[in-house]
Scaffold this motif. Structure first.
Motif, PDB file in Angstrom:
ATOM      1  N   ARG A  44       4.196   2.113  -6.609  1.00  0.00           N
ATOM      2  CA  ARG A  44       3.533   2.893  -7.666  1.00  0.00           C
ATOM      3  C   ARG A  44       2.247   2.212  -8.111  1.00  0.00           C
ATOM      4  O   ARG A  44       1.223   2.871  -8.329  1.00  0.00           O
ATOM      5  CB  ARG A  44       4.494   3.064  -8.845  1.00  0.00           C
ATOM      6  CG  ARG A  44       3.934   3.874  -9.989  1.00  0.00           C
ATOM      7  CD  ARG A  44       3.564   5.270  -9.575  1.00  0.00           C
ATOM      8  NE  ARG A  44       3.103   6.068 -10.718  1.00  0.00           N
ATOM      9  CZ  ARG A  44       2.296   7.107 -10.616  1.00  0.00           C
ATOM     10  NH1 ARG A  44       1.856   7.496  -9.415  1.00  0.00           N
ATOM     11  NH2 ARG A  44       1.930   7.774 -11.680  1.00  0.00           N
ATOM     12  N   LEU A  45       2.281   0.891  -8.232  1.00  0.00           N
ATOM     13  CA  LEU A  45       1.074   0.143  -8.579  1.00  0.00           C
ATOM     14  C   LEU A  45      -0.013   0.360  -7.528  1.00  0.00           C
ATOM     15  O   LEU A  45      -1.183   0.627  -7.856  1.00  0.00           O
ATOM     16  CB  LEU A  45       1.407  -1.345  -8.695  1.00  0.00           C
ATOM     17  CG  LEU A  45       0.212  -2.306  -8.851  1.00  0.00           C
ATOM     18  CD1 LEU A  45      -0.452  -2.109 -10.198  1.00  0.00           C
ATOM     19  CD2 LEU A  45       0.648  -3.755  -8.678  1.00  0.00           C
ATOM     20  N   LEU A  46       0.357   0.269  -6.266  1.00  0.00           N
ATOM     21  CA  LEU A  46      -0.606   0.446  -5.179  1.00  0.00           C
ATOM     22  C   LEU A  46      -1.094   1.891  -5.094  1.00  0.00           C
ATOM     23  O   LEU A  46      -2.254   2.145  -4.755  1.00  0.00           O
ATOM     24  CB  LEU A  46       0.026   0.023  -3.853  1.00  0.00           C
ATOM     25  CG  LEU A  46       0.296  -1.477  -3.719  1.00  0.00           C
ATOM     26  CD1 LEU A  46       1.220  -1.762  -2.539  1.00  0.00           C
ATOM     27  CD2 LEU A  46      -1.018  -2.244  -3.568  1.00  0.00           C
ATOM     28  N   GLU A  47      -0.222   2.838  -5.425  1.00  0.00           N
ATOM     29  CA  GLU A  47      -0.598   4.253  -5.381  1.00  0.00           C
ATOM     30  C   GLU A  47      -1.702   4.559  -6.380  1.00  0.00           C
ATOM     31  O   GLU A  47      -2.521   5.463  -6.167  1.00  0.00           O
ATOM     32  CB  GLU A  47       0.639   5.107  -5.681  1.00  0.00           C
ATOM     33  CG  GLU A  47       0.450   6.590  -5.433  1.00  0.00           C
ATOM     34  CD  GLU A  47       1.741   7.361  -5.653  1.00  0.00           C
ATOM     35  OE1 GLU A  47       1.969   8.347  -4.932  1.00  0.00           O
ATOM     36  OE2 GLU A  47       2.537   6.979  -6.544  1.00  0.00           O
ATOM     37  N   GLN A  48      -1.745   3.805  -7.449  1.00  0.00           N
ATOM     38  CA  GLN A  48      -2.766   4.005  -8.484  1.00  0.00           C
ATOM     39  C   GLN A  48      -4.013   3.154  -8.245  1.00  0.00           C
ATOM     40  O   GLN A  48      -4.953   3.193  -9.027  1.00  0.00           O
ATOM     41  CB  GLN A  48      -2.165   3.675  -9.855  1.00  0.00           C
ATOM     42  CG  GLN A  48      -1.039   4.623 -10.240  1.00  0.00           C
ATOM     43  CD  GLN A  48      -0.296   4.175 -11.501  1.00  0.00           C
ATOM     44  OE1 GLN A  48      -0.076   2.976 -11.714  1.00  0.00           O
ATOM     45  NE2 GLN A  48       0.084   5.123 -12.331  1.00  0.00           N
ATOM     46  N   SER A  49      -4.016   2.401  -7.141  1.00  0.00           N
ATOM     47  CA  SER A  49      -5.130   1.501  -6.841  1.00  0.00           C
ATOM     48  C   SER A  49      -6.159   2.186  -5.950  1.00  0.00           C
ATOM     49  O   SER A  49      -5.866   3.207  -5.308  1.00  0.00           O
ATOM     50  CB  SER A  49      -4.607   0.246  -6.135  1.00  0.00           C
ATOM     51  OG  SER A  49      -4.362   0.524  -4.759  1.00  0.00           O
ATOM     52  N   PRO A  50      -7.360   1.623  -5.854  1.00  0.00           N
ATOM     53  CA  PRO A  50      -8.371   2.189  -4.951  1.00  0.00           C
ATOM     54  C   PRO A  50      -8.040   2.016  -3.468  1.00  0.00           C
ATOM     55  O   PRO A  50      -8.696   2.621  -2.621  1.00  0.00           O
ATOM     56  CB  PRO A  50      -9.643   1.411  -5.321  1.00  0.00           C
ATOM     57  CG  PRO A  50      -9.187   0.173  -6.018  1.00  0.00           C
ATOM     58  CD  PRO A  50      -7.897   0.530  -6.678  1.00  0.00           C
ATOM     59  N   LEU A  51      -7.029   1.211  -3.141  1.00  0.00           N
ATOM     60  CA  LEU A  51      -6.661   1.004  -1.742  1.00  0.00           C
ATOM     61  C   LEU A  51      -5.940   2.217  -1.146  1.00  0.00           C
ATOM     62  O   LEU A  51      -6.012   2.449   0.056  1.00  0.00           O
ATOM     63  CB  LEU A  51      -5.733  -0.214  -1.607  1.00  0.00           C
ATOM     64  CG  LEU A  51      -6.310  -1.591  -1.922  1.00  0.00           C
ATOM     65  CD1 LEU A  51      -5.237  -2.656  -1.723  1.00  0.00           C
ATOM     66  CD2 LEU A  51      -7.515  -1.891  -1.042  1.00  0.00           C
ATOM     67  N   TRP A  52      -5.208   2.958  -1.984  1.00  0.00           N
ATOM     68  CA  TRP A  52      -4.356   4.046  -1.495  1.00  0.00           C
ATOM     69  C   TRP A  52      -5.198   5.098  -0.770  1.00  0.00           C
ATOM     70  O   TRP A  52      -6.202   5.567  -1.288  1.00  0.00           O
ATOM     71  CB  TRP A  52      -3.628   4.690  -2.661  1.00  0.00           C
ATOM     72  CG  TRP A  52      -2.445   5.530  -2.282  1.00  0.00           C
ATOM     73  CD1 TRP A  52      -2.427   6.859  -2.054  1.00  0.00           C
ATOM     74  CD2 TRP A  52      -1.087   5.081  -2.121  1.00  0.00           C
ATOM     75  NE1 TRP A  52      -1.165   7.286  -1.754  1.00  0.00           N
ATOM     76  CE2 TRP A  52      -0.313   6.218  -1.786  1.00  0.00           C
ATOM     77  CE3 TRP A  52      -0.459   3.846  -2.221  1.00  0.00           C
ATOM     78  CZ2 TRP A  52       1.061   6.151  -1.551  1.00  0.00           C
ATOM     79  CZ3 TRP A  52       0.903   3.781  -1.993  1.00  0.00           C
ATOM     80  CH2 TRP A  52       1.656   4.907  -1.662  1.00  0.00           C
ATOM     81  N   VAL A  53      -4.793   5.449   0.431  1.00  0.00           N
ATOM     82  CA  VAL A  53      -5.550   6.413   1.237  1.00  0.00           C
ATOM     83  C   VAL A  53      -5.514   7.792   0.586  1.00  0.00           C
ATOM     84  O   VAL A  53      -4.444   8.305   0.255  1.00  0.00           O
ATOM     85  CB  VAL A  53      -4.979   6.480   2.673  1.00  0.00           C
ATOM     86  CG1 VAL A  53      -5.573   7.644   3.440  1.00  0.00           C
ATOM     87  CG2 VAL A  53      -5.258   5.169   3.409  1.00  0.00           C
TER      88      VAL A  53
END
Length: 500
Positions: free
Chosen positions: A479-488
């Motif tokens: 969830r943290l990564l999903e909200q990050s600019p990295l998520w495709v």
């Protein structure tokens, strides 16, 4: 329905709850998308539109995903009265005698089954190109594979046909399509989800059932309803006390430690783009306050690969025997693909001693990884060692194809083993996907998250593993990564933009 493909499952259900859309409209929208995209992608091999309409008529609208269209995988996810071909011409006339426990639990969520998705024969490959149905293509670039064995499910979700599709993972079959299709894919802890009633264990516990989704919350919600002990199961763990969906927005504990590695456990090459995906992710997480350290898993990758293949050979031989029971006739080399036949032949010349020793190797690795996770909360690697291959690129060529056919026709299983061919098979078959099998053999949960695109716009995943039973930590991190600019961003996908 306008913008149907842009919603996840929970989002579509919320529209139903608000009475902004009727379940029948969602089913019709999904059918339109399948009919529009499937001729090019070949993701769906069995359509169940009439049954779907019947499900809508008897729908309990209070169910948590009532009315949400879903596809199921054509392996182990039996629907009473429907085909279960496992991607094989040999099983074209076989029909399931009952729902699997997985399907029974899915029904309780209110989802609507629209059909079944394409798989490689007996779900044996990391690509989806069965001779029985032809190749499934990647929505991001149709010249490339969506991976396997849940390749049909990956292509269906990534093209917007459905927000959720059934999948299972015995060596990476959820995570590989997730990586190649820009999706989220979590393989649960061994025993977390049901595999019965036809089985008490799948691939000796290496394989687990779950889903492929666009969003983390859909995966978490489905695991809330799929998890739980199952009678007769060889492996079972207590249900998670708290809802996975509920914990998504809770902050992760502070000072979590992450080990990462970009080295193939087989000692083979890793593509620079796959290395970059992990290094960018590690850098981002370090900036977020995680303690990040480069560290390899404390296991012998080559030994594990060989122990995995020992199981693999035995399971193929057993699958062919089971197919004979289902159909009431003997299999021959003409009934299945040559590679499948040779794998089954190798299974027949594998001894009980070898099989037991291979399982002991799994247990040793599991013990070492649990010790590893006493120090590190997560283990980060590339999901795959290479971006998606082109359609047909990995099919046996020339002399190799001839060798496979000759070996099968002459029943040369013992000769192949003595010649050291097994080691060669291990390296060749796993060198593109050497990272995923570890979690299958140790029983740990692992996920692929879509955090990188290659220079030519193909998705690449980053894989995280955690200690057994720690899906909650994986979901929170996802969830943290999903909200990050990295998520495709799915808008980069031609099927979700004006680029098509």
């Amino acid at each position: 329905m306008k913008d149907y493909e842009k919603y996840d499952g929970i989002g579509l259900h919320e529209l139903i709850v608000k009475r902004e859309v009727h379940p029948k409209e969602l089913v019709e929208s999904a059918i339109v998308k399948i009919e529009e995209h499937n001729p090019k992608l070949n993701a769906v091999i069995n359509k169940m539109y009439e049954k779907a309409e019947q499900m809508v008529e008897s729908l309990d609208k209070n169910s948590p995903l009532a009315g949400v269209p879903v596809l199921l995988k054509d392996v182990t996810q039996e629907i009473e009265g429907e085909k279960l071909t496992q991607g094989s011409q040999f099983l074209q006339n076989y029909r399931a005698k009952h729902d699997s426990e997985y399907v029974s639990r899915l029904r309780k969520t209110g989802v609507i089954f629209l059909g079944q998705t394409n798989v490689p024969e007996f779900a044996l490959m990391g690509i989806t190109e069965p001779k029985a149905y032809g190749p499934t293509r990647n929505p991001w670039n149709t010249n490339h594979t969506p991976g396997g064995s849940s390749g049909g499910s990956g292509a269906a979700v990534a093209s917007g046909m459905v927000p959720i599709a059934g999948a299972n993972d015995g060596g990476g079959s959820i995570r590989i399509p997730a990586a190649y299709c820009g999706l989220f894919g979590l393989k649960p802890t061994r025993g977390r989800t049901p595999v019965g009633p036809e089985h008490g264990r799948l691939w000796q516990g290496a394989s687990s059932e779950h889903v492929l989704t666009k969003t983390v919350r859909d995966s978490a919600l489905l695991l809330d309803f799929l998890q739980g002990p199952e009678k007769g199961a060889a492996f079972s763990i207590p249900s998670n006390e708290n809802s996975y969906v509920a914990i998504l927005n809770q902050p992760l504990p502070k000072k979590l430690r992450i080990a990462f590695s970009v080295k193939s456990p087989l000692g083979t090459d890793v593509h620079p783009a796959c290395i970059k995906a992990v290094e960018r992710t590690a850098e981002f997480l370090a900036d977020q306050g995680f303690i990040v350290e480069e560290k390899d898993a404390p296991v012998d990758g080559k030994k594990l690969a060989n122990s995995y293949l020992t199981m693999y050979f035995g399971e193929v031989a057993a699958a062919l025997k089971k197919a004979e029971e289902w159909t009431g006739r003997k299999t021959s080399i003409k009934d299945v693909e040559p590679t499948t036949w040779v794998l089954g032949m190798l299974g027949k010349v594998t001894s009980a001693e070898e099989f037991v020793l291979s399982l002991q190797e799994w247990d040793l690795a599991a013990y070492r990884m649990e010790e590893f996770h006493e120090t590190y909360d997560f283990y980060l690697t590339p999901t795959t060692a290479f971006p998606p291959a082109k359609i047909g690129e990995l099919a046996p060529k020339g002399a190799e194809q001839l060798l496979i056919r000759m070996a099968g026709q002459l029943n040369l299983g013992k000769t192949l083993k003595k010649a050291g061919i097994v080691d060669q098979i291990a390296e060749k078959s796993l060198m593109r996907t050497p990272f995923t099998q570890l979690a299958n053999l140790t029983g740990q949960p692992a996920m692929s998250v879509p955090l990188h695109l290659t220079a030519d716009g193909l998705p690449i995943g980053a894989q995280f593993m955690a200690a057994r039973g720690k899906e909650d930590l994986l979901f929170q991190l996802a969830r943290l990564l999903e909200q990050s600019p990295l998520w495709v961003d799915m808008k980069e996908n031609p099927y979700f933009s004006s680029k098509l």
